[in-house]
Design an enzyme around this catalytic site. Sequence first.
Site, mmCIF file in Angstrom:
data_model
loop_
_atom_site.group_PDB
_atom_site.id
_atom_site.type_symbol
_atom_site.label_atom_id
_atom_site.label_comp_id
_atom_site.label_asym_id
_atom_site.label_seq_id
_atom_site.Cartn_x
_atom_site.Cartn_y
_atom_site.Cartn_z
ATOM 1 N N SER A 44 1.109 -1.349 0.094
ATOM 2 C CA SER A 44 0.104 -0.253 0.124
ATOM 3 C C SER A 44 0.741 1.259 0.298
ATOM 4 O O SER A 44 0.349 2.270 -0.455
ATOM 5 C CB SER A 44 -1.362 0.074 1.535
ATOM 6 O OG SER A 44 -0.307 -0.128 2.521
ATOM 7 N N ASP A 333 -4.181 7.107 8.131
ATOM 8 C CA ASP A 333 -4.788 6.451 8.195
ATOM 9 C C ASP A 333 -5.009 5.766 9.765
ATOM 10 O O ASP A 333 -5.798 4.870 9.937
ATOM 11 C CB ASP A 333 -5.991 5.876 6.837
ATOM 12 C CG ASP A 333 -5.522 5.118 5.980
ATOM 13 O OD1 ASP A 333 -3.391 5.118 7.236
ATOM 14 O OD2 ASP A 333 -5.540 4.648 5.046
ATOM 15 N N HIS A 336 -0.591 4.642 6.793
ATOM 16 C CA HIS A 336 -0.346 5.671 5.998
ATOM 17 C C HIS A 336 -0.787 6.597 5.688
ATOM 18 O O HIS A 336 -1.104 7.451 6.970
ATOM 19 C CB HIS A 336 -1.078 4.993 4.699
ATOM 20 C CG HIS A 336 -1.900 3.622 4.146
ATOM 21 N ND1 HIS A 336 -2.911 3.102 4.555
ATOM 22 C CD2 HIS A 336 -0.721 2.582 3.814
ATOM 23 C CE1 HIS A 336 -2.522 1.761 4.805
ATOM 24 N NE2 HIS A 336 -1.701 1.838 4.082
#
Length: 367
Positions: A44, A333, A336
Amino acid sequence: MLHFQSLTFLLLLLLFTFSSSSSSSAIGLDNPNKPAVLFVFGDSNSDTGGLASGLGFPVNFPNGRTFFHRSTGRLSDGRLIIDLLCQSLNLSFLIPYLDPLSGTTFTNGANFAVVGSSTLPKYVPFSLNIQVMQFLHFKARTLELVAAGARNLVSDEGFRNALYLIDIGQNDIADSFAKNMSYAQVIKRIPTVITEIENAVKSLYNQGARKFWVHNTGPLGCLPKILSLTQKKDLDSFGCLSSYNTAARLFNGALQHLTQKLRNQLNGATIVYVDIYTIKYDLITNAAKYGFSNPLMVCCGFGGPPYNFDARVPCGQPGNQVCDEGSRYVSWDGTHLTEAANTLIASRILSTAYSTPKISFDFFTHH
């Protein structure tokens, strides 16, 4: 007579021009010393929309609010580190390999990174091994089309001159802890993870890749999500989990050793190892120095201090709370980072101060 000669000359000139342009229509033939493409493998931290494209998983607004002003599948309020690195080379943002509606021919490369990816298990989408297999299929099919006369695709020389960026391993360590493995068990898995990264680099090298850019993993023990969900609080003086960070550092040491070994083994390969851990840990532990506040609190989350993270109310889902736009948060979040944090990190990467060897990112556009 003069008119006929002039017309003949013009036709010959057009024919020569068409032949020349056709011979270099595949990207990479016109200037084999300048990489036209960048291929990315990872999780990610580098996913520019692969999760949304590949699985249809919703990545809702306010993700993307800062730069794109809409969700693009990135888990951030704006640009990721890979986006900023691409911009430093004047390259377009990388399109996810799995995006069926992009309309691109991937002339500047492709992004194989997908949220949640790890090296193990080896054959589970979208593990590093699967990402490399996708690349091999992509390359073979592309070269088939080029051989058949297709234009504006990456040539064999283009693939050879491309830069291959690998940023993976974070989920292998974090998920191991999440499965209630002991610290000793987590550490015992590291050599197997490193072997998978080694196999990936060698597979790419055997396909002609020669330019590699490898990121280590960041301080996992400083991620608000992990801090919030972990019961045992072995915190250091900055409020980060010591066990997670020690495991990350041991992984990074093994990864750095691997890159040195591969430099000795892979003739003609340039392999740059980048110490992302040190950059991120410095940002978190000296946040005020860089104009950031609450380095262990989430911007887009729920629950308030100390971490503002609640797994039941993830960012982008109803009920989540989000900080004001322009707020100087490090964490977006819980896992990230914000674009502001990514921007600082990218600038440090580009400085070469954290690279071994100290080769600049744009070096690959000149050699």
